[in-house]
Design a protein around this motif. Structure first.
Motif, PDB file in Angstrom:
ATOM      1  N   ILE A  18       0.850  -1.202   0.000  1.00 25.94           N
ATOM      2  CA  ILE A  18       0.000   0.000   0.000  1.00 25.94           C
ATOM      3  C   ILE A  18       0.884   1.250   0.000  1.00 25.94           C
ATOM      4  CG2 ILE A  18      -1.751   1.294   1.314  1.00 25.94           C
ATOM      5  CD1 ILE A  18      -2.758  -1.504   2.344  1.00 25.94           C
ATOM      6  N   ILE A  87      -4.286   4.391   6.760  1.00 21.60           N
ATOM      7  CA  ILE A  87      -4.830   3.070   6.416  1.00 21.60           C
ATOM      8  C   ILE A  87      -4.175   2.041   7.328  1.00 21.60           C
ATOM      9  CG2 ILE A  87      -5.105   1.331   4.608  1.00 21.60           C
ATOM     10  CD1 ILE A  87      -4.766   3.612   2.542  1.00 21.60           C
ATOM     11  N   SER A  89      -3.241  -1.630   8.259  1.00 20.85           N
ATOM     12  CA  SER A  89      -3.057  -2.926   7.605  1.00 20.85           C
ATOM     13  C   SER A  89      -2.243  -3.842   8.503  1.00 20.85           C
ATOM     14  CB  SER A  89      -2.375  -2.734   6.233  1.00 20.85           C
ATOM     15  OG  SER A  89      -2.363  -3.960   5.530  1.00 20.85           O
ATOM     16  N   ASN A 117      -7.619  -2.092   5.910  1.00 19.87           N
ATOM     17  CA  ASN A 117      -7.414  -3.044   4.819  1.00 19.87           C
ATOM     18  C   ASN A 117      -7.891  -4.439   5.235  1.00 19.87           C
ATOM     19  OD1 ASN A 117      -6.274  -3.839   2.244  1.00 19.87           O
ATOM     20  ND2 ASN A 117      -4.543  -4.729   3.363  1.00 19.87           N
ATOM     21  N   HIS A 140      -9.955  -2.055   0.817  1.00 23.05           N
ATOM     22  CA  HIS A 140      -9.386  -3.407   0.791  1.00 23.05           C
ATOM     23  C   HIS A 140      -8.602  -3.647  -0.494  1.00 23.05           C
ATOM     24  CE1 HIS A 140     -10.161  -8.020   0.740  1.00 23.05           C
ATOM     25  NE2 HIS A 140      -8.998  -7.742   1.294  1.00 23.05           N
ATOM     26  N   PHE A 141      -7.276  -3.651  -0.355  1.00 25.45           N
ATOM     27  CA  PHE A 141      -6.376  -3.905  -1.481  1.00 25.45           C
ATOM     28  C   PHE A 141      -6.203  -5.412  -1.653  1.00 25.45           C
ATOM     29  CE2 PHE A 141      -5.394   0.339  -0.083  1.00 25.45           C
ATOM     30  CZ  PHE A 141      -5.001   1.036  -1.216  1.00 25.45           C
ATOM     31  N   VAL A 151      -9.545  -2.608  -5.889  1.00 27.78           N
ATOM     32  CA  VAL A 151      -9.689  -2.199  -4.481  1.00 27.78           C
ATOM     33  C   VAL A 151     -11.182  -2.304  -4.151  1.00 27.78           C
ATOM     34  CG1 VAL A 151      -9.612  -0.256  -2.868  1.00 27.78           C
ATOM     35  CG2 VAL A 151      -7.677  -0.665  -4.361  1.00 27.78           C
TER      36      VAL A 151
END
Ligand code: CAA
Ligand code: NDP
Length: 291
Positions: A18, A87, A89, A117, A140-141, A151
């Motif tokens: 990311i 973000i 993650s 994420n 959400h990658f 995404v």
């Protein structure tokens, strides 16, 4: 709202990806993890991935240098005070994520947006652990982040329209295609993908086929780029198990029961590529099936 500075919490395989795509798109990026070593490992991975793109002629050295110069280590949450979007993650564990938001939010400016994420956990529930549920979203990658085009965007019950609109612009600015999902366990991709992976593990558990037969069958028989067991190792077996548990608990349907063999691998600490052992053993030159 104009996003300029993006914070990323968790420098693991997703967090560093990311950070990579955000810096490549011109954002100033701050990367945080629990230790300096973890942040440095994340930065080293970004360096290696960008170097590969330079070698294959897809990126100039100047672009690589400019991208790297936009990413800095942020060793403490205090450092995110002037960020526009953070973000998270970190690991797929609701309690860990809740603790992160509680420690992080007091340091953020009021207008800062927060994204998670998460692969599966309720965005509404995570948002409720922050001081700004209306500014919280699932972003959400997919793995590997620099390569995958999608995404997923997920709004919680309280997410406001302005936040959703900025998140859409942000994902588009990274040259990703958006799929909007309602806030149900595991959203769209993992609602479909993880039960398939779990079924592949049951297929192994019941002796229908060995690791290689199952992966070859799905690669050559269904044209999947990776076999399901290879993909499980790539995602991380801890993450696969967490997603299946969220599906099982959240939808209360026995069809989502995590395969006992998946549980056993996670209990052994065989988490896939990140620990060098999962359905394959990666310690030698070529991966060797473990069953
Ligand atoms: C769990 C969740 O919450 C959601 C999820 O993400 S589920 C997982 C979703 N992801 C998938 O299903 C991935 C399935 N696998 C694939 O699509 C492919 O195997 C793959 C894209 C990973 C690799 O493709 P490939 O053709 O075998 O590999 P390869 O030719 O070596 O690489 C293709 C490109 O990807 C890049 N790449 C490969 N792996 C990479 C990685 N881990 N990180 C960064 N870049 C990577 C390579 O550098 C190469 O880039 P260039 O063309 O710019 O040189
Ligand atoms: N793997 C995948 O394919 C995908 C994963 N995701 C989601 O992305 C998130 C991260 O997954 P992934 O990158 O694969 O996992 P990794 O295990 O690779 O990375 C997670 C990172 O978070 C760190 N971490 C743990 N606790 C904290 C904390 N309290 N604060 C900050 N960092 C912490 C971990 O450190 P340590 O190792 O020391 O615990 C590790 O560096 C999860 O929510 C996952 O579900 C989303 C899409 C795809």
């Amino acid at each position: 709202m104009q996003i300029k500075k993006v914070g990323v919490i968790g420098a693991g395989q997703m967090g560093n990806g990311i950070a990579h795509v955000c810096a490549l798109a011109g954002y100033d990026v701050g990367l945080y993890d629990v230790s300096k070593e973890r942040i440095e490992a994340g930065l080293a991975t970004i360096n290696g991935n960008l170097a590969r793109r330079v070698r294959s002629g897809k990126l100039s050295e100047a672009e690589r240098d400019a991208t790297l110069s936009r990413i800095k280590a942020v060793p403490a949450y205090e450092g995110f005070g002037d960020y526009d979007l953070v973000i998270e993650s970190a690991v797929e564990d609701e309690q860990v994520k809740r603790k992160i938001y509680q420690a992080l939010c007091p340091h953020l400016k009021p207008e800062c947006l927060v994204g998670s994420n998460t692969s599966s956990i309720s965005i509404t529930r995570l948002a409720a652990a922050t001081d700004r549920p209306e500014k919280f979203m699932g972003i959400h990658f997919m793995n590997p982040v620099p390569v995958m085009e999608l995404v997923e965007l997920i709004r919680g019950i309280a997410t406001d329209e302005a936040t959703f609109s900025v998140a859409k612009e942000f994902a588009s600015s990274l040259k990703k295609t958006i799929a909007v999902s309602e806030d149900f366990p595991a959203f769209i991709v993992n609602r479909i993908l993880l039960p398939m992976i779990n079924e592949a593990i049951y297929t192994l558990y019941e002796g229908v086929g060995g690791v290689e037969a199952i992966d070859t069958a799905m690669k050559l028989g269904a044209r999947h780029p990776m076999g399901p067991l290879e993909l499980a190792d790539f995602i991380g077996l801890d993450t696969c198990l967490s997603v299946m548990q969220v599906l099982h608990d959240g939808l209360a349907d026995s069809k989502y029961r995590p395969c006992p063999l998946l549980v056993k691998y996670v209990e052994a600490g065989w988490l896939g590529r990140k620990t060098n052992r999962g359905f394959y053993d990666y310690r030698g030159e070529t991966p060797i099936p473990t069953r």
